[in-house]
Design a protein around this motif. Sequence first.
Motif, PDB file in Angstrom:
ATOM      1  N   GLU A 619       4.821  -6.897   2.796  1.00  0.00           N
ATOM      2  CA  GLU A 619       5.649  -6.283   3.445  1.00  0.00           C
ATOM      3  C   GLU A 619       6.818  -5.698   2.160  1.00  0.00           C
ATOM      4  N   LEU A 620       6.574  -6.710   1.182  1.00  0.00           N
ATOM      5  CA  LEU A 620       7.581  -6.118  -0.015  1.00  0.00           C
ATOM      6  C   LEU A 620       6.830  -4.890  -0.916  1.00  0.00           C
ATOM      7  N   LEU A 621       5.837  -4.991  -0.632  1.00  0.00           N
ATOM      8  CA  LEU A 621       5.072  -3.692  -1.452  1.00  0.00           C
ATOM      9  C   LEU A 621       5.211  -2.682  -0.587  1.00  0.00           C
ATOM     10  N   LEU A 622       4.978  -2.550   0.654  1.00  0.00           N
ATOM     11  CA  LEU A 622       5.234  -1.582   1.591  1.00  0.00           C
ATOM     12  C   LEU A 622       6.610  -1.058   1.746  1.00  0.00           C
ATOM     13  N   SER A 623       7.615  -1.855   1.242  1.00  0.00           N
ATOM     14  CA  SER A 623       8.941  -1.355   1.297  1.00  0.00           C
ATOM     15  C   SER A 623       9.389  -0.361   0.114  1.00  0.00           C
ATOM     16  N   LYS A 624       8.603  -0.628  -0.939  1.00  0.00           N
ATOM     17  CA  LYS A 624       8.822   0.091  -2.143  1.00  0.00           C
ATOM     18  C   LYS A 624       8.081   1.411  -2.250  1.00  0.00           C
ATOM     19  N   LEU A 625       7.173   1.761  -1.027  1.00  0.00           N
ATOM     20  CA  LEU A 625       6.431   3.060  -0.682  1.00  0.00           C
ATOM     21  C   LEU A 625       7.491   3.782  -0.157  1.00  0.00           C
ATOM     22  N   LEU A 627       7.323   5.580   2.809  1.00  0.00           N
ATOM     23  CA  LEU A 627       6.617   5.562   4.240  1.00  0.00           C
ATOM     24  C   LEU A 627       7.673   5.970   5.150  1.00  0.00           C
ATOM     25  N   PRO A 628       7.020   6.978   6.007  1.00  0.00           N
ATOM     26  CA  PRO A 628       7.665   7.443   7.019  1.00  0.00           C
ATOM     27  C   PRO A 628       8.428   6.479   8.151  1.00  0.00           C
ATOM     28  N   GLN A 629       7.714   5.229   8.361  1.00  0.00           N
ATOM     29  CA  GLN A 629       8.247   4.232   9.004  1.00  0.00           C
ATOM     30  C   GLN A 629       7.437   2.936   8.662  1.00  0.00           C
ATOM     31  N   ALA A 630       8.092   1.825   8.823  1.00  0.00           N
ATOM     32  CA  ALA A 630       7.473   0.647   8.453  1.00  0.00           C
ATOM     33  C   ALA A 630       6.330  -0.014   9.372  1.00  0.00           C
ATOM     34  N   PRO A 631       5.026  -0.270   9.193  1.00  0.00           N
ATOM     35  CA  PRO A 631       4.348  -0.765   9.971  1.00  0.00           C
ATOM     36  C   PRO A 631       4.374  -2.314  10.226  1.00  0.00           C
ATOM     37  N   VAL A 632       3.880  -2.661  11.135  1.00  0.00           N
ATOM     38  CA  VAL A 632       3.906  -4.109  11.561  1.00  0.00           C
ATOM     39  C   VAL A 632       2.747  -4.604  10.537  1.00  0.00           C
ATOM     40  N   VAL A 633       2.958  -5.937  10.024  1.00  0.00           N
ATOM     41  CA  VAL A 633       1.942  -6.615   9.017  1.00  0.00           C
ATOM     42  C   VAL A 633       1.515  -7.761   9.639  1.00  0.00           C
ATOM     43  N   GLU A 634      -0.044  -7.782   9.934  1.00  0.00           N
ATOM     44  CA  GLU A 634      -0.478  -9.097  10.518  1.00  0.00           C
ATOM     45  C   GLU A 634      -1.680  -9.466   9.476  1.00  0.00           C
ATOM     46  N   VAL A 635      -1.400 -10.958   9.018  1.00  0.00           N
ATOM     47  CA  VAL A 635      -2.414 -11.505   8.231  1.00  0.00           C
ATOM     48  C   VAL A 635      -3.222 -12.570   8.979  1.00  0.00           C
ATOM     49  N   VAL A 636      -4.590 -12.305   9.190  1.00  0.00           N
ATOM     50  CA  VAL A 636      -5.348 -13.405  10.056  1.00  0.00           C
ATOM     51  C   VAL A 636      -6.148 -14.079   9.318  1.00  0.00           C
ATOM     52  N   PRO A 637      -6.282 -15.194   9.264  1.00  0.00           N
ATOM     53  CA  PRO A 637      -7.340 -15.926   8.786  1.00  0.00           C
ATOM     54  C   PRO A 637      -8.530 -16.041   9.512  1.00  0.00           C
ATOM     55  N   HIS A 638      -9.585 -15.827   8.827  1.00  0.00           N
ATOM     56  CA  HIS A 638     -10.993 -15.661   9.699  1.00  0.00           C
ATOM     57  C   HIS A 638     -12.061 -15.791   8.658  1.00  0.00           C
ATOM     58  N   GLU A 639     -13.325 -16.248   9.045  1.00  0.00           N
ATOM     59  CA  GLU A 639     -14.508 -16.584   8.351  1.00  0.00           C
ATOM     60  C   GLU A 639     -15.453 -15.286   8.173  1.00  0.00           C
ATOM     61  N   ASN A 640     -15.286 -14.376   9.203  1.00  0.00           N
ATOM     62  CA  ASN A 640     -15.803 -13.172   9.299  1.00  0.00           C
ATOM     63  C   ASN A 640     -14.869 -12.078   9.265  1.00  0.00           C
ATOM     64  N   VAL A 641     -14.958 -11.028   8.072  1.00  0.00           N
ATOM     65  CA  VAL A 641     -13.848  -9.875   8.299  1.00  0.00           C
ATOM     66  C   VAL A 641     -14.141  -8.778   9.410  1.00  0.00           C
ATOM     67  N   ALA A 642     -15.399  -8.642   9.253  1.00  0.00           N
ATOM     68  CA  ALA A 642     -15.836  -7.493  10.691  1.00  0.00           C
ATOM     69  C   ALA A 642     -15.483  -8.182  11.914  1.00  0.00           C
TER      70      ALA A 642
END
Length: 715
Positions: A619-625, A627-642
């Motif tokens: 979120e800090l990185l995105l705030s420095k860009l 961008l026309p609007q702030a996206p919602v950020v989700e970080v999800v733990p999982h063993e299989n990315v796909a």
Amino acid sequence: MSFLYVLAVEPASEVLTKEPIVPFVILLIVILVVPIIFERLQLPGLVGLLLAGVLLGPNVLNLFQTEQPTIRLLSNIGLVYLMFVAGLEVDMEQFRQTRNKSLGFGTFTFLVPLIVGTLVGRIFGFGWNASILIGSLFASHTLLAYPIISRLGVINNEAVTVTIGATIFTDIGALLVLAVCVAIHAGEFTALGLTTLLGSLFLYSAAVLIGFDWAGKEFFRRSGDEEGKQFLFVLLAVFLAAVGAQLIGVEKIVGAFLAGLAVNDVVGEGPVKEKVVFVGSVLFIPIFFVDLGLLINIPAFVASISNIWLTLAIVIGLISSKFIAAFLAKLMYRYNWLETLTMWSLSIPQVGATLAATLVGYRAGLLNEGMLNSVIVLMLVTATLGPLLTNRVAVGLMTSTVSVTPDASKPLYLDTTDTEKPLTVVVPVYNPDTEQYLIEMAALIARQAQGRLVPLAIATTRPAHMDAPQLESAMAKADALLDKATALSHDLGVTAESVLRIDDAIALGITRASREQNANLIVMGWGKRTGFRARLFGNVIDSVLWASHCPVAVTRLLESPTKIQRILVPVQNFTPEALRPLRFALLLATAIGAQVTLLNVCDRRIKPSSIAWNKSNIELLLSKLALPQAPVVEVVPHENVAQAITTAAKNYDLVILRSIQRRTSAGGLAISDLTSQLVAQLSGSIVLLGEPQKSNAAVIREQFLQRSNRTKLER
């Protein structure tokens, strides 16, 4: 009838010997079917090819003999191709960035395993020459886990880059030791003979690395975009280098690896490289592994495994020596433990150079059958253990990669604030069923950016047939499509400038017209990749992606873009290039009032506090860009990315993915990337955003023009 009589009277092995085409047909069936079956069983395809060789060999069905002319020829081509691909896959740009440290770690991970392997050979009764060769087998390594570190986004970590660069030194060193050992074993060898060999090898290596690089750049510059001729040039280079190596008395795999390094910069990441690697990956390299299986004697293999001490010594010696080398690099370059363990895990796998050198040593009589079998076990163990360890430890490096790079705050390619020219979106129209959604998508983007829309229709014909009735029919159909596109654009409040182009190929027509219109974006409909011809020669979308000067949005839209409310953008690493799909999504979302979610999938073993920390960093990185609007950020733990992305996508109307070209392991067998898995699994609307791939010929021409301009200025 005579053929049936021969089949009835003569053994099958004799028929196969007399008809060279028959073993080739059987090999094609094996390399097509067996890897698919083993991959369905969650087993490596390489194992299936080895087992197929065992079953077809003299110890079971006795259909093939390793000395058959057809098998021998195809296997030798596969062996040469294997080492050529290993050299071709080395990232020379990353190597140049950390050349000195790569040399340091390369020295450690070469000398320590060389010493340990030599000691193992002496302990088990091998002579000094054979023992040193065994040590050289330990010294090299295969970057089998490259797709894993690419997916995790940690390639830019210095420790990872150093390990990748060290591959050049370890493979070249191992091959040089092999050349000397085989030459000594061939006969009486004097100090003068050794000096002559090393001198010839030095001159030969310089000639290949410098000469082939220069010749390749000149040929690619003069041949333009004629990929067929460029493909043949690369094949000529690799086999000419292999023959040259044999002429000076060293093994052909040394020349093949040097040829891969020599043409590395020439082919770049363009379509020629993709086709060269593809031909080797699907045909010649698998045949090499089948032939390797023919050499496995099951009773002898079981006996060597029952006498487990040699195999254990080789496996443990390799793994421990690679760890010592990584630890020495830690002390010298002050890496942390996660970086050290990542370097260790990346340098463990022994596939490409190790197998090739082992087979050469076995055929030369330096290594016995027990050593060959032990090395095969070593390959299976390290090829499994290395990627597993990399996947476990490299994920910890991700926390240090979530940062704003110097280029991250610059406008990305869909932000036109840095130019006075309006954004131009080209939309090729060729399917009436998908035309409406395509035009709507492109019009929304063009309107939001205050740009213009260019509907494009291509009527194909041969240059000498401008009066053909088929051309008249194609032009009439194109006019109808363009009229509909203009009407749709007008309804959406966007100015459309329709273009009808006559060309001899659809893909070339699209890329040429887009260049003429100075397009910033091409929006195309979906095209499924099916069939052998599509994989080998590419379809229209593949060709446009390679040749286009601007980004290409390949869309599969199940409903009107105006109805989209929720957009999902999976992002694994946070480089400017990886964030470009987010810029595209936000531009589209602003036009239709949709919500954008940025999804980052992390390892499931990460602690909740680390997940929250990663999310705050993103979120800090995105705030420095900008961008026309702030996206919602989700970080999800999982063993299989796909699987995590596929599950999350069920709650969204559109998923926007970044198109990344497939890489191969140094063994040459293709490894599907994350994007290709997702495309196969996602059932909703998709936008696949491909970045422009500057052709090799264009790069070389630019370099030539720059040199010419500099020369003129100096004069």
